[in-house]
Design a protein around this motif. Structure first.
Motif, PDB file in Angstrom:
ATOM      1  N   ASP A  89       1.189  -1.128  -0.161  1.00  0.00           N
ATOM      2  CA  ASP A  89       0.040   0.192   0.058  1.00  0.00           C
ATOM      3  C   ASP A  89       0.679   1.800  -0.081  1.00  0.00           C
ATOM      4  N   GLY A  90       0.715   2.297  -0.806  1.00  0.00           N
ATOM      5  CA  GLY A  90       1.233   3.563  -0.956  1.00  0.00           C
ATOM      6  C   GLY A  90       2.566   3.127  -1.993  1.00  0.00           C
ATOM      7  N   GLU A  91       3.013   2.273  -2.688  1.00  0.00           N
ATOM      8  CA  GLU A  91       3.987   2.064  -3.017  1.00  0.00           C
ATOM      9  C   GLU A  91       3.775   1.274  -4.595  1.00  0.00           C
ATOM     10  N   HIS A 130      -5.751   9.117  -5.142  1.00  0.00           N
ATOM     11  CA  HIS A 130      -5.199   8.611  -4.270  1.00  0.00           C
ATOM     12  C   HIS A 130      -3.619   8.256  -5.637  1.00  0.00           C
ATOM     13  N   ASP A 132      -1.294   5.784  -5.784  1.00  0.00           N
ATOM     14  CA  ASP A 132      -2.016   3.923  -6.065  1.00  0.00           C
ATOM     15  C   ASP A 132      -3.313   3.984  -7.096  1.00  0.00           C
TER      16      ASP A 132
END
Length: 240
Positions: A89-91, A130, A132
């Motif tokens: 998550d987030g990458e 976002h 992602d």
């Protein structure tokens, strides 16, 4: 441009970045489609491991919690098949590895329609953009064309028995200029229940429900529906 009704496809694969994205984005639509007999499956790219709001919950517990919440939410709207790819998550970035993984999922489920997140930033809805989300949206489009349909792309997939498949159309969530709508008035309660399954993400559930109702009312207004209606919006285009 006048928005058009989005009719239920034969089969649908929803590709999203995080657990709960699909429920905020189109759970009302999914509930309508499954009731009409559409086969729907979810592919969630991450485990949402940086989500949550309660610091007392160990970070190591979050992925299992969020998988469990997403499976429960899926059942509310009639979806049994939920697959997680386990990215961080987030990458998330648009890598060949992610494109290959999504092409494999498409070839395995062989959907008529893919629903994905928009790869285009929506400045009116920053939460929908976002990084992602945009990365998964772009990777999903790459997987639809050319990766899933080209038998000479990622040949290891065909060697594993995953033959090429052409997706007929794509629908994007949260695209700045939608083309289609689904009236979800009759499935609003199911959508709100599905969202409520993501308790680890909702510090104020009632405020969330109020926000979602307002958001869907705006969708209904854009679609030219009555004051008492709710709608989810999509940008839909052919890919066959």
């Amino acid at each position: 441009m006048e928005l058009q009704p989005f009719e239920a496809p034969q089969s649908v694969l929803v590709i999203s970045a995080h657990p709960d994205d699909v429920d905020f984005g189109l759970a009302g639509t999914v509930a309508r489609w499954t009731a009409a007999g559409t086969e729907v499956a979810y592919c969630i790219v991450t485990d949402g491991n940086v989500g949550g709001f309660d610091p007392s919950i160990p970070r190591s517990d979050i992925p299992a919690i969020r998988r469990r919440e997403q499976r429960a939410a899926a059942k509310v709207v009639g979806v049994e098949t939920v697959e997680f790819l386990g990215y961080v998550d987030g990458e998330v970035t648009v890598t060949l590895g992610l494109r290959r993984d999504l092409a494999a999922v498409i070839r395995r489920f062989r959907p008529h329609t893919v629903v994905a997140q928009s790869p285009v930033r929506n400045f009116a809805r920053i939460g929908a953009s976002h990084p992602d989300h945009m990365a998964v949206g772009e990777a999903a489009l790459c997987a639809v064309y050319p990766d899933a349909r080209n038998p000479f792309t990622f040949v290891e997939l065909a060697e594993a028995g995953l033959e090429a498949h052409t997706v007929s159309q794509v629908a994007l969530m949260a695209y700045p200029e939608p083309t289609h709508f689904v009236d979800v008035t009759e499935t609003l309660d199911a959508k709100l229940e599905a969202i409520s399954c993501h308790a680890s993400q909702l510090p104020d559930p009632e405020a969330t429900r109020t926000f979602v109702r307002g958001w869907l009312r705006q969708g209904a207004e854009a679609a030219g529906l009555g004051d008492d209606r709710y709608a989810e919006l999509f940008f839909v285009f052919p890919t066959a």
